[in-house]
Design a protein around this motif. Structure first.
Motif, PDB file in Angstrom:
ATOM      1  N   MET A  75       0.808  -1.299   0.071  1.00  0.00           N
ATOM      2  CA  MET A  75       0.055   0.136   0.001  1.00  0.00           C
ATOM      3  C   MET A  75       0.849   1.316   0.059  1.00  0.00           C
ATOM      4  SD  MET A  75      -3.286   0.644   0.302  1.00  0.00           S
ATOM      5  CE  MET A  75      -4.347   1.859   0.566  1.00  0.00           C
ATOM      6  N   VAL A  76       0.716   2.127  -0.941  1.00  0.00           N
ATOM      7  CA  VAL A  76       1.363   3.430  -0.956  1.00  0.00           C
ATOM      8  C   VAL A  76       0.813   4.332   0.312  1.00  0.00           C
ATOM      9  CG1 VAL A  76       1.780   5.395  -2.354  1.00  0.00           C
ATOM     10  CG2 VAL A  76       1.731   3.162  -3.460  1.00  0.00           C
ATOM     11  N   ASN A  77       1.642   4.951   0.973  1.00  0.00           N
ATOM     12  CA  ASN A  77       1.551   6.032   1.814  1.00  0.00           C
ATOM     13  C   ASN A  77       1.194   7.323   1.382  1.00  0.00           C
ATOM     14  OD1 ASN A  77       1.654   8.016   3.822  1.00  0.00           O
ATOM     15  ND2 ASN A  77       3.395   6.928   5.010  1.00  0.00           N
ATOM     16  N   PRO A  78       0.027   7.939   1.191  1.00  0.00           N
ATOM     17  CA  PRO A  78      -0.237   9.245   0.708  1.00  0.00           C
ATOM     18  C   PRO A  78       0.579  10.393   1.214  1.00  0.00           C
ATOM     19  CG  PRO A  78      -2.305   7.993   1.591  1.00  0.00           C
ATOM     20  CD  PRO A  78      -1.233   7.111   1.855  1.00  0.00           C
ATOM     21  N   ALA A  79       1.038  10.175   2.601  1.00  0.00           N
ATOM     22  CA  ALA A  79       1.922  11.356   2.961  1.00  0.00           C
ATOM     23  C   ALA A  79       3.293  11.100   2.453  1.00  0.00           C
ATOM     24  CB  ALA A  79       2.091  11.023   4.546  1.00  0.00           C
ATOM     25  N   MET A  80       3.786  10.161   2.042  1.00  0.00           N
ATOM     26  CA  MET A  80       5.163   9.948   1.228  1.00  0.00           C
ATOM     27  C   MET A  80       4.951  10.526  -0.211  1.00  0.00           C
ATOM     28  SD  MET A  80       8.137   9.188   1.497  1.00  0.00           S
ATOM     29  CE  MET A  80       8.469   8.450   2.776  1.00  0.00           C
TER      30      MET A  80
END
Length: 80
Positions: free
Chosen positions: A1-6
């Motif tokens: 899962m991709v971290n939106p904050a990143m």
């Protein structure tokens, strides 16, 4: 899962990079606008402040082109 904050952090860093080096994204866009084909050579040279240089190149093969196309699709719109 991709971290939106990143993603936001990387987008901000990309924006700063492009502000510092406006010619580089234009170079990448120009290179991407022409279709790369098997046998194309990509070369990179790094020159340190002390004058030392490091150079390398690659000759693209079919699997390289497939990878580059996937990366292009992944990045479409996200870092322009």
């Amino acid at each position: 899962m991709v971290n939106p904050a990143m993603i936001f952090k990387i987008k901000g860093m990309w924006d700063e990079f492009t502000a510092n080096h406006p010619k580089f994204p234009r170079f990448l866009q120009a290179a991407a606008s022409q279709s790369l084909e098997e046998g194309t050579v990509i070369e990179m040279v790094i020159q340190r402040p002390d004058g030392e240089t490091l150079a390398s190149n690659i000759r693209l093969c079919a699997s390289d082109l497939a990878l580059l196309e996937q990366l292009k699709e992944l990045g479409t719109g996200s870092m322009q």
